[in-house]
Design a protein around this motif. Structure first.
Motif, PDB file in Angstrom:
ATOM      1  N   GLY A  30      37.981  42.097  35.097  1.00 55.95           N
ATOM      2  CA  GLY A  30      39.229  42.768  34.757  1.00 55.95           C
ATOM      3  C   GLY A  30      39.544  42.682  33.276  1.00 55.95           C
ATOM      4  O   GLY A  30      38.893  41.961  32.513  1.00 55.95           O
ATOM      5  N   GLU A  31      40.564  43.423  32.887  1.00 51.78           N
ATOM      6  CA  GLU A  31      40.937  43.510  31.479  1.00 51.78           C
ATOM      7  C   GLU A  31      41.380  42.159  30.931  1.00 51.78           C
ATOM      8  O   GLU A  31      42.055  41.386  31.610  1.00 51.78           O
ATOM      9  CB  GLU A  31      42.078  44.525  31.316  1.00 51.78           C
ATOM     10  CG  GLU A  31      42.421  44.837  29.875  1.00 51.78           C
ATOM     11  CD  GLU A  31      43.519  45.880  29.753  1.00 51.78           C
ATOM     12  OE1 GLU A  31      43.841  46.259  28.619  1.00 51.78           O
ATOM     13  OE2 GLU A  31      44.051  46.307  30.798  1.00 51.78           O
ATOM     14  N   ASN A 186      32.713  42.970  32.808  1.00 53.53           N
ATOM     15  CA  ASN A 186      33.362  44.128  33.416  1.00 53.53           C
ATOM     16  C   ASN A 186      32.341  45.011  34.125  1.00 53.53           C
ATOM     17  O   ASN A 186      32.630  46.166  34.425  1.00 53.53           O
ATOM     18  CB  ASN A 186      34.138  44.933  32.369  1.00 53.53           C
ATOM     19  CG  ASN A 186      35.630  44.608  32.432  1.00 53.53           C
ATOM     20  OD1 ASN A 186      36.131  44.192  33.476  1.00 53.53           O
ATOM     21  ND2 ASN A 186      36.330  44.780  31.333  1.00 53.53           N
ATOM     22  N   LYS A 202      44.484  41.787  36.818  1.00 55.38           N
ATOM     23  CA  LYS A 202      45.107  43.106  36.719  1.00 55.38           C
ATOM     24  C   LYS A 202      46.504  42.944  36.142  1.00 55.38           C
ATOM     25  O   LYS A 202      47.269  42.081  36.591  1.00 55.38           O
ATOM     26  CB  LYS A 202      45.186  43.789  38.093  1.00 55.38           C
ATOM     27  CG  LYS A 202      45.658  45.238  38.005  1.00 55.38           C
ATOM     28  CD  LYS A 202      45.563  45.939  39.346  1.00 55.38           C
ATOM     29  CE  LYS A 202      45.956  47.412  39.205  1.00 55.38           C
ATOM     30  NZ  LYS A 202      45.875  48.123  40.502  1.00 55.38           N
ATOM     31  N   ASP A 203      46.803  43.750  35.118  1.00 52.21           N
ATOM     32  CA  ASP A 203      48.094  43.673  34.435  1.00 52.21           C
ATOM     33  C   ASP A 203      48.367  42.257  33.935  1.00 52.21           C
ATOM     34  O   ASP A 203      49.491  41.747  34.016  1.00 52.21           O
ATOM     35  CB  ASP A 203      49.231  44.129  35.368  1.00 52.21           C
ATOM     36  CG  ASP A 203      49.064  45.581  35.809  1.00 52.21           C
ATOM     37  OD1 ASP A 203      48.551  46.380  35.012  1.00 52.21           O
ATOM     38  OD2 ASP A 203      49.433  45.893  36.955  1.00 52.21           O
ATOM     39  N   LEU A 207      45.043  39.160  40.303  1.00 52.21           N
ATOM     40  CA  LEU A 207      45.237  40.029  41.457  1.00 52.21           C
ATOM     41  C   LEU A 207      44.765  39.341  42.725  1.00 52.21           C
ATOM     42  O   LEU A 207      45.447  39.362  43.761  1.00 52.21           O
ATOM     43  CB  LEU A 207      44.467  41.341  41.252  1.00 52.21           C
ATOM     44  CG  LEU A 207      44.415  42.305  42.442  1.00 52.21           C
ATOM     45  CD1 LEU A 207      45.816  42.848  42.740  1.00 52.21           C
ATOM     46  CD2 LEU A 207      43.447  43.446  42.179  1.00 52.21           C
ATOM     47  N   TYR A 221      41.729  46.275  47.759  1.00 52.85           N
ATOM     48  CA  TYR A 221      41.813  46.024  46.326  1.00 52.85           C
ATOM     49  C   TYR A 221      41.303  47.236  45.557  1.00 52.85           C
ATOM     50  O   TYR A 221      40.185  47.705  45.778  1.00 52.85           O
ATOM     51  CB  TYR A 221      41.016  44.777  45.949  1.00 52.85           C
ATOM     52  CG  TYR A 221      41.486  43.539  46.670  1.00 52.85           C
ATOM     53  CD1 TYR A 221      42.784  43.067  46.501  1.00 52.85           C
ATOM     54  CD2 TYR A 221      40.639  42.861  47.554  1.00 52.85           C
ATOM     55  CE1 TYR A 221      43.227  41.947  47.184  1.00 52.85           C
ATOM     56  CE2 TYR A 221      41.078  41.737  48.225  1.00 52.85           C
ATOM     57  CZ  TYR A 221      42.373  41.292  48.046  1.00 52.85           C
ATOM     58  OH  TYR A 221      42.810  40.185  48.725  1.00 52.85           O
ATOM     59  N   ILE A 223      39.723  48.225  42.925  1.00 58.45           N
ATOM     60  CA  ILE A 223      38.822  47.828  41.844  1.00 58.45           C
ATOM     61  C   ILE A 223      37.498  48.560  42.018  1.00 58.45           C
ATOM     62  O   ILE A 223      37.157  48.986  43.124  1.00 58.45           O
ATOM     63  CB  ILE A 223      38.571  46.302  41.824  1.00 58.45           C
ATOM     64  CG1 ILE A 223      38.000  45.828  43.172  1.00 58.45           C
ATOM     65  CG2 ILE A 223      39.837  45.538  41.475  1.00 58.45           C
ATOM     66  CD1 ILE A 223      37.652  44.357  43.209  1.00 58.45           C
TER      67      ILE A 223
END
Length: 261
Positions: A30-31, A186, A202-203, A207, A221, A223
C-alpha cells in the motif's frame, strides 16, 4: 523478534496498530509503505507504544533497539561520498559504531553471505552493476548482525536469477538465524510469492493484517490481487472448478491439467 505497534501516530500515519510476527516474512502493501519501514526502523519520529519482543521502546532504551535494525533502501545511497568499496566498508563500520575484533574477517564474511567475491573490495562503487549494488547493500546490512531487516522494494529492477538469490538469502536468515524480515513492495505478485504475513495500508492506516494468502483471496478488500490469485478465482467463477491455492505457476499448471477439461 516480534514487533508490535499500538496506536502509533506520526506526520503521515494515524493510529497505527499492528503486529509483525516472529519467525515469518512479513509484507507491507500500500501507499507510503516505505515511510512505515522508516517508522519501524526508528529513523522517523512517532508517538505511541512500540514493543520489541514485549519490551516497550522508551527514550532511555531507544539506542539498544535501533542498533538491532537495518533498513535496506530501495536504491543505494552513498552516505560518505567514498567510491572505493573497501574504504566504504571501513567507514560504515565506524558510522554504525560497531565493535569488531577482526575488521577484514567481518567484511569478508558479509560478502560471503551474499555471494560476492572478495576481490570486489578493490573496485569502485561507481563501476558496479545494479545487481552488484543491491548485493552490496545487503552485505553492508549484515555487518551489524541485525535482528530485524527491513527491505524497501528489494526486487524492483532485478532479473529472475537475482530475485531467486535474494529470496534464498532472506529465507535462510529467517529459518536458520531467526531474523525478522519485513518487505515493502507495491507488486502483489512478489508479496504473495515471498511473504507469509501481510499488512495492508490504505489512507495512511492499516486496512487489514493477517495471513498473506487469506487476504489476497478475500473479495471484501479492494486491493489489486496477484495474477495467479486472479486466475484461480476466474477459473472458479467461469469453469466452476476450485483450484488449490498455489504460489508456484508450475504447480498451478499441474492442477489445471488434472482439473480443467
Amino acid at each position: 523478534m516480534e514487533i508490535k505497534f499500538s496506536h502509533v501516530n506520526s506526520k503521515i500515519f494515524s493510529d497505527l496498530s499492528f503486529v509483525i510476527p516472529k519467525g515469518e516474512i512479513t509484507g507491507i502493501y500500500g501507499e507510503n509503505g516505505d515511510k512505515l519501514l522508516r517508522l519501524i526502523s526508528l529513523e522517523d519520529d512517532s508517538k505511541g507504544i512500540i514493543y520489541f519482543n514485549k519490551i516497550r521502546k522508551l527514550r532511555r532504551n531507544y539506542y539498544l533497539f535501533s542498533k538491532t535494525i537495518e533498513l535496506v533502501e530501495k536504491r543505494f545511497v552513498n552516505l560518505f561520498n567514498i567510491d572505493n568499496i573497501y574504504e566504504y566498508f571501513i567507514e560504515y563500520i565506524r558510522y554504525r559504531k560497531l565493535e569488531v575484533d577482526d575488521i577484514d574477517k567481518k567484511i569478508k564474511d558479509s560478502l560471503r553471505i551474499v555471494g560476492l567475491k572478495i576481490d570486489i573490495l578493490e573496485r569502485r562503487i561507481s563501476t558496479l552493476t545494479g545487481s552488484e549494488l543491491k548485493l552490496l547493500q545487503f552485505a553492508l546490512a549484515f555487518l551489524t548482525n541485525p535482528k530485524v531487516i527491513l527491505l524497501d522494494e528489494p526486487f524492483r529492477g532485478l532479473d529472475l536469477n537475482l530475485r531467486k538469490k535474494l529470496i534464498i538469502i532472506i529465507t535462510r536468515l529467517k529459518d536458520k538465524f531467526a531474523r525478522t524480515i519485513v518487505i515493502y513492495s507495491n507488486n502483489p505478485n512478489y508479496l504473495y510469492q515471498y511473504t507469509d504475513y501481510l499488512i495492508v495500508l490504505k489512507d495512511n492506516k492499516v486496512l487489514v493484517e493477517g495471513n498473506c494468502s487469506d487476504i489476497f483471496f478475500d473479495s471484501k478488500y479492494d486491493i489489486k490481487r496477484p495474477d495467479i490469485v486472479s486466475f484461480i478465482l476466474l477459473v472458479k467463477d467461469k469453469k466452476n472448478v476450485k483450484l488449490p491455492r498455489r504460489k508456484s505457476v508450475m504447480d498451478l499448471i499441474k492442477d489445471i491439467y488434472w482439473n480443467v477439461k
